[in-house]
Structure formats: structure tokens, C-alpha cells
Design an enzyme around this catalytic site. Sequence first.
Site, PDB file in Angstrom:
ATOM      1  N   GLU A 191       3.773  77.183  13.058  1.00 15.61           N
ATOM      2  CA  GLU A 191       2.454  77.000  13.646  1.00 15.61           C
ATOM      3  C   GLU A 191       2.635  76.834  15.143  1.00 15.61           C
ATOM      4  O   GLU A 191       3.304  75.903  15.590  1.00 15.61           O
ATOM      5  CB  GLU A 191       1.738  75.777  13.070  1.00 15.61           C
ATOM      6  CG  GLU A 191       0.346  75.586  13.677  1.00 15.61           C
ATOM      7  CD  GLU A 191      -0.437  74.436  13.079  1.00 15.61           C
ATOM      8  OE1 GLU A 191      -1.455  74.041  13.694  1.00 15.61           O
ATOM      9  OE2 GLU A 191      -0.042  73.935  12.007  1.00 15.61           O
TER      10      GLU A 191
ATOM     11  N   ARG B 291       0.284  60.159   9.157  1.00 17.44           N
ATOM     12  CA  ARG B 291       1.161  59.605  10.186  1.00 17.44           C
ATOM     13  C   ARG B 291       1.890  58.360   9.678  1.00 17.44           C
ATOM     14  O   ARG B 291       1.392  57.646   8.806  1.00 17.44           O
ATOM     15  CB  ARG B 291       0.352  59.247  11.430  1.00 17.44           C
ATOM     16  CG  ARG B 291      -0.025  60.444  12.299  1.00 17.44           C
ATOM     17  CD  ARG B 291      -0.795  60.006  13.525  1.00 17.44           C
ATOM     18  NE  ARG B 291      -0.945  61.089  14.491  1.00 17.44           N
ATOM     19  CZ  ARG B 291      -0.100  61.320  15.494  1.00 17.44           C
ATOM     20  NH1 ARG B 291       0.943  60.524  15.677  1.00 17.44           N
ATOM     21  NH2 ARG B 291      -0.302  62.327  16.331  1.00 17.44           N
TER      22      ARG B 291
ATOM     23  N   ARG C  36      -2.723  55.701  11.041  1.00 17.25           N
ATOM     24  CA  ARG C  36      -3.865  55.408  11.912  1.00 17.25           C
ATOM     25  C   ARG C  36      -5.167  55.993  11.403  1.00 17.25           C
ATOM     26  O   ARG C  36      -6.237  55.555  11.801  1.00 17.25           O
ATOM     27  CB  ARG C  36      -3.597  55.889  13.342  1.00 17.25           C
ATOM     28  CG  ARG C  36      -3.510  57.394  13.481  1.00 17.25           C
ATOM     29  CD  ARG C  36      -3.314  57.825  14.920  1.00 17.25           C
ATOM     30  NE  ARG C  36      -2.048  57.360  15.474  1.00 17.25           N
ATOM     31  CZ  ARG C  36      -1.568  57.747  16.648  1.00 17.25           C
ATOM     32  NH1 ARG C  36      -2.269  58.589  17.394  1.00 17.25           N
ATOM     33  NH2 ARG C  36      -0.407  57.312  17.083  1.00 17.25           N
TER      34      ARG C  36
ATOM     35  N   GLU D 156       0.443  67.765   6.945  1.00 19.21           N
ATOM     36  CA  GLU D 156       1.271  67.622   8.140  1.00 19.21           C
ATOM     37  C   GLU D 156       2.043  66.311   8.044  1.00 19.21           C
ATOM     38  O   GLU D 156       1.461  65.273   7.679  1.00 19.21           O
ATOM     39  CB  GLU D 156       0.405  67.632   9.400  1.00 19.21           C
ATOM     40  CG  GLU D 156      -0.309  68.948   9.632  1.00 19.21           C
ATOM     41  CD  GLU D 156      -1.157  68.944  10.892  1.00 19.21           C
ATOM     42  OE1 GLU D 156      -1.500  70.053  11.372  1.00 19.21           O
ATOM     43  OE2 GLU D 156      -1.484  67.847  11.395  1.00 19.21           O
TER      44      GLU D 156
ATOM     45  N   HIS E 285      -9.996  63.199  11.403  1.00 18.99           N
ATOM     46  CA  HIS E 285     -10.863  62.339  12.205  1.00 18.99           C
ATOM     47  C   HIS E 285     -12.112  61.873  11.470  1.00 18.99           C
ATOM     48  O   HIS E 285     -12.844  61.016  11.980  1.00 18.99           O
ATOM     49  CB  HIS E 285     -11.174  63.015  13.531  1.00 18.99           C
ATOM     50  CG  HIS E 285      -9.938  63.149  14.368  1.00 18.99           C
ATOM     51  ND1 HIS E 285      -9.178  62.056  14.731  1.00 18.99           N
ATOM     52  CD2 HIS E 285      -9.288  64.228  14.857  1.00 18.99           C
ATOM     53  CE1 HIS E 285      -8.133  62.460  15.428  1.00 18.99           C
ATOM     54  NE2 HIS E 285      -8.177  63.772  15.511  1.00 18.99           N
TER      55      HIS E 285
ATOM     56  N   THR F 178      -0.884  64.766  18.745  1.00 16.97           N
ATOM     57  CA  THR F 178       0.392  65.462  18.888  1.00 16.97           C
ATOM     58  C   THR F 178       0.434  66.212  20.215  1.00 16.97           C
ATOM     59  O   THR F 178      -0.434  67.030  20.512  1.00 16.97           O
ATOM     60  CB  THR F 178       0.603  66.445  17.720  1.00 16.97           C
ATOM     61  OG1 THR F 178       0.449  65.728  16.492  1.00 16.97           O
ATOM     62  CG2 THR F 178       1.987  67.056  17.777  1.00 16.97           C
TER      63      THR F 178
ATOM     64  N   ASN G  26      -8.935  70.524   9.453  1.00 16.52           N
ATOM     65  CA  ASN G  26      -8.264  69.228   9.458  1.00 16.52           C
ATOM     66  C   ASN G  26      -9.325  68.127   9.442  1.00 16.52           C
ATOM     67  O   ASN G  26     -10.165  68.059  10.334  1.00 16.52           O
ATOM     68  CB  ASN G  26      -7.385  69.125  10.713  1.00 16.52           C
ATOM     69  CG  ASN G  26      -6.546  67.867  10.735  1.00 16.52           C
ATOM     70  OD1 ASN G  26      -7.037  66.783  10.448  1.00 16.52           O
ATOM     71  ND2 ASN G  26      -5.286  68.003  11.098  1.00 16.52           N
TER      72      ASN G  26
END
Length: 240
Positions: free
Chosen positions: A151, A44, A48, A69, A9, A100, A6
Site C-alpha cells: 500500500e 493500535r 486509542r 492494519e 475514527h 501514521t 477505514n
Amino acid sequence: MRLYVNVDHVATVRQARRTDEPDPVEAAALCERAGADGITVHLREDRRHIQDEDVTRLASSVTTVLNLELATSEEIVALACRLTPHQTTVVPERREEITTEGGLDLTRDVARMHEVVQRLAGAGIRVSLFIDPDLRTIDRAAKIAGVTAIELHTGDYANTYRTSDAGLERLRLAAAHACQAGLAVHAGHGLTPRNVSPVAAIPEIEELNIGHTIVSRSIMVGMIAAVREMRELIDAARVD
């Protein structure tokens, strides 16, 4: 076992200055070079970190597979149906949370969940649901037409593994139950080099989604080295 990295970040750092670097698309390419089996991003509703343009670029640049996601937001579901990533993972989302905090509640907004899954599956996208390791929730997921995978949220395990084996045992039971129900089993959240091996050793789990710890480590050693370190830990756990 598949490792999906992922890169959210990477975008978090970029958005701190609202500039064009570091680029999550470039980071994704480095992850693939290092042995990642796929790339995960969470678009999201509040944007963000990952932005719509990031997802569009990743959909055309990722050479492994893209796992998007998303919550059940109409505009994001529509974007997914247009871009048709390999997989979408439906997740819960609250504006005030830092990350999350748990799995989907499949007793709420049931009709909307069925509608979203059917639309995604109808677009040829593999659909996974992000849920807690709860047997009743797994049974509900298995009854939703179009869901092929779940998941398991590993946050409770990640928060308690130093003092208790209960979280790991719940994951083991949930993974076996989901497999028996005909679902593919993935897992993720809060996994790090210190706690990933016991989860990677669960035979029913076929995919791990890991982000924050890899991006954090990459600041110190670089993205390729950080992904390879995690890849080696996961592979060793499966051999053992």
C-alpha cells in the site's frame, strides 16, 4: 478499483466518552450497503480507537472483506492469526504520532518483519506492507516471502498536490514499478474528494483505503451518502 473504508475514527468519537456509540461495526455495515468493497481498521498498540472486541465482531459481521492494519506487536499478530481476516496490512507505529506519518522502513528489524509476514501468510491471510513510494523499498518488499501487495503511502502527495505534481509522479512511478515486481498495488492516506481522482486514475492501483475524510463527511450527510460520494469519484476517475 476497490474502495476499502477505514472506520477507525468512528471509534475515535466513541472513545472520547468511553461509551458504546457510535459503533464502528454498525458503521461498517452502512459502508458496505453504500458500496464499499471492504472495511479497514487499525488496531493500535495503545488502543486509542479500535478495540480488540471491535475487530472480533467485525471479523464475523463484515460481509465483504476485512483489512486489519497492524504493527508487528506480538499480541496483535496473534489476534490476527486467530481471527484470519482477508487481509492484514503491516504498518509502522509510534505512540506519539497523531496518525501514521510514513511507510515502513524495511531496512530495520528485517528478521522480525520476515517472521511476522510468514506467520500471517501461513494462517492464510493476504499480507500487504504500507510503504512510501520509493523504488528501493518496493524492491525490498518484493523479496519478502509471503508479501502479495503493497500500500503506497499517499501522504506526501496529499500534502503537496495543490502546488506540485511531484508527489503524483512518484506514485505513478512506484505503482508501475511494484506491478512489474509482481506486487498488487494499493494506496491510501490523506485522500479526500478534492485529491482522490488523480490517484484513482493510476491504472496499476487496484485498491484505495480511505477513512478520515469519509467519516468526517458522514457527520454532515450520513455514512451512506459519504461513501457513495467517494465511490462515484473513484469510478469516474477510472472511466476517464
